[in-house]
Design an enzyme around this catalytic site. Structure first.
Site, PDB file in Angstrom:
ATOM      1  N   GLU A 117       0.882  -1.170   0.000  1.00 25.55           N
ATOM      2  CA  GLU A 117       0.000   0.000   0.000  1.00 25.55           C
ATOM      3  C   GLU A 117       0.918   1.218   0.000  1.00 25.55           C
ATOM      4  O   GLU A 117       1.551   1.539   1.004  1.00 25.55           O
ATOM      5  CB  GLU A 117      -0.910  -0.012   1.229  1.00 25.55           C
ATOM      6  N   CYS A 164      -1.837   9.149   2.812  1.00 28.42           N
ATOM      7  CA  CYS A 164      -1.611   8.697   1.435  1.00 28.42           C
ATOM      8  C   CYS A 164      -2.765   9.084   0.517  1.00 28.42           C
ATOM      9  O   CYS A 164      -2.571   9.296  -0.676  1.00 28.42           O
ATOM     10  CB  CYS A 164      -1.389   7.190   1.402  1.00 28.42           C
TER      11      CYS A 164
END
Length: 473
Positions: free
Chosen positions: A240, A274
């Protein structure tokens, strides 16, 4: 404040620094690369008994852990506020999601283990899942609790042991607090090891033969190194990675709410997420007003110590991150962007920033900033908006604001991202939803029931006959 009693196997130590004040909150142990093998060996030994434990018992541990994240939320949240610089609502989201991750993981323990397969031969043919053994988890500083527990909990639930390497800057909220509550919930000794350390410790974890699956959350650059090392050792890795997510504001969007959504997406946790809204793509007919309102919104947001003040933005994690953010802003302004708000800081407190007149080559547009910066780019047609949004090598999240939700969905179909939110900003997360990106943002979504089972188990083919068949020779 508790949880500091935890010690990893290493002999080094690190002060726990409060970024808002520079105060030392305590001291934690640090691991060295050589500690990884010892931890993995203990974990592998403990894992065999854990995998054989009845699923009700494994599920019970995870359910009790979820309840502890709820009942002791205030204590965990204080660490997230002071150690990670989180504002209290953000810390509250972390403990809530952590509890939900544990509850969802508990449900995995009783999921079917496989399938009965058809066979052309007179035999019983099965596909059966079994735990991989030891899972390595590498988690970052920004959402330290969520980004660790979302891998730790399901890996444990399906019968694995875990070696967790949190970012040393958030070793308590992202590591030792998790271990303490899981132990209190009844997790047997040896199944979870917390090893805060540097990149060398992470590399040792990826290379360790007893670690068969690695779950990594972090930057794209670091993720490439993890993937390369994992590839050399022929082990699965779930990545990720970074994002530079676009928010498309169409001309029929409710402008007041669009500005609020854009500010939340860009400035939550000082942009250190993110999924942060890193590119504001606004139709030219409303762009001037959007910029003006967003700048006013940014200038009005209070910035300060989230432990002692009711602020919207806390500090950046450290001086290195602050300097990186400021360098991207400065280089973009030097390249022709117009600084409309922010662009200044006091210690680690960076003011929410708005940049207008940003070109696709501007550093603040082309890179993941990981700071409270909102670059605004105008577009005239939907095709142009699609080209801008899809023009990044990253593909994590996407937001589209419009008065016509079906129009937004049709637009989203043309832009490759792992997640998309129609009439919402880019920062969203739920324990039951798949999470992950495409392109350079990672190796795809992983979460929910089947995704986590696939991630942390191996699939084995088993056949059974009533008697041994006769063969030609």
């Amino acid at each position: 404040m508790s949880f500091l009693v935890e010690k990893p196997l290493g002999t080094g130590t690190r002060d726990v620094i409060e970024p808002a004040t520079g105060a030392v909150l305590g001291t934690v142990g640090l691991a060295a690369p050589g500690d990884v093998g010892a931890a993995a060996a203990v974990a592998a030994e403990a894992q065999r008994a854990w995998a054989a434990t009845p699923f009700e018992e494994r599920a019970g541990v995870l359910r009790r852990a979820g309840a502890l994240f709820e009942s002791r939320a205030a204590e965990v949240q204080e660490w997230l506020v002071r150690e990670a610089g989180s504002i209290p609502p953000k810390a509250g989201v972390e403990t809530h999601v952590a509890a939900q991750e544990c509850y969802e993981a508990a449900a995995l323990a009783s999921r079917p283990l496989g399938d009965i397969l058809p066979s052309a031969l007179p035999r019983l043919s099965l596909a059966r899942r079994s735990p991989v053994g030891v899972v390595g988890v590498i988690a970052p500083f920004n959402f330290p609790l969520i980004l660790a527990i979302r891998a730790v909990a399901p890996a444990l639930a399906v019968g694995n042991a875990v070696v967790l390497k949190p970012d040393p800057r958030t070793a308590v909220g992202g590591g030792f607090a998790i271990a303490a509550l899981l132990r209190e919930a009844g997790l047997p000794e040896g199944l979870l090891h917390v090893l805060p350390g540097d990149a060398a410790v992470g590399a040792a974890l990826v290379a360790e033969p007893l670690v068969r699956v690695v779950a990594f959350t972090g930057s794209t650059a670091a993720g490439r190194k993890v993937a390369e090392l994992a590839g050399r050792h022929l082990k699965r890795v779930h990545l990720e990675l970074g994002g530079n997510s676009a928010l498309i504001v169409l001309p029929d969007a409710d402008l007041d709410r669009a500005v609020s959504a854009g500010a939340w997406g860009a400035y939550l946790h000082s942009g250190q997420i993110c999924m942060t809204t890193g590119r504001h793509l606004v139709h030219e007919s409303i762009a001037d007003e959007y910029v003006e309102r967003l700048a006013a919104h940014a200038e009005a947001l209070p910035v300060g110590d989230p432990h002692t003040e009711p602020v919207a933005l806390g500090p950046l994690i450290d001086a290195g991150q602050r300097d990186k953010v400021h360098a991207l802003v400065t280089a973009s302004v030097d390249g022709g962007a117009r600084l409309v708000a922010g662009g200044r800081f006091d210690r680690l407190f960076y003011r929410p920033t708005v940049l207008d007149g940003v070109g696709p080559d501007a550093p603040a547009y082309a890179n993941e900033i990981f700071g409270p910066v909102a670059p605004v780019v105008r577009f005239s047609t939907e095709d142009e908006a699609v080209a801008l949004a899809a023009g990044s090598e990253l593909g994590l999240s996407l937001g589209i604001l419009t008065g016509d939700a079906m129009r937004g969905l049709a637009l989203a179909e043309r832009i490759p991202t792992g997640m998309v939110h129609i009439n919402d900003q880019t920062v969203n997360d739920e324990a039951v939803a798949p999470f992950g990106g495409v392109r350079d943002s990672g190796t795809g979504a992983r979460a929910g029931g089947s995704g986590n089972i696939d991630a942390y188990t191996d699939l084995r083919w088993i056949t059974m006959r009533g008697s041994i068949p006769e063969y030609p020779f």
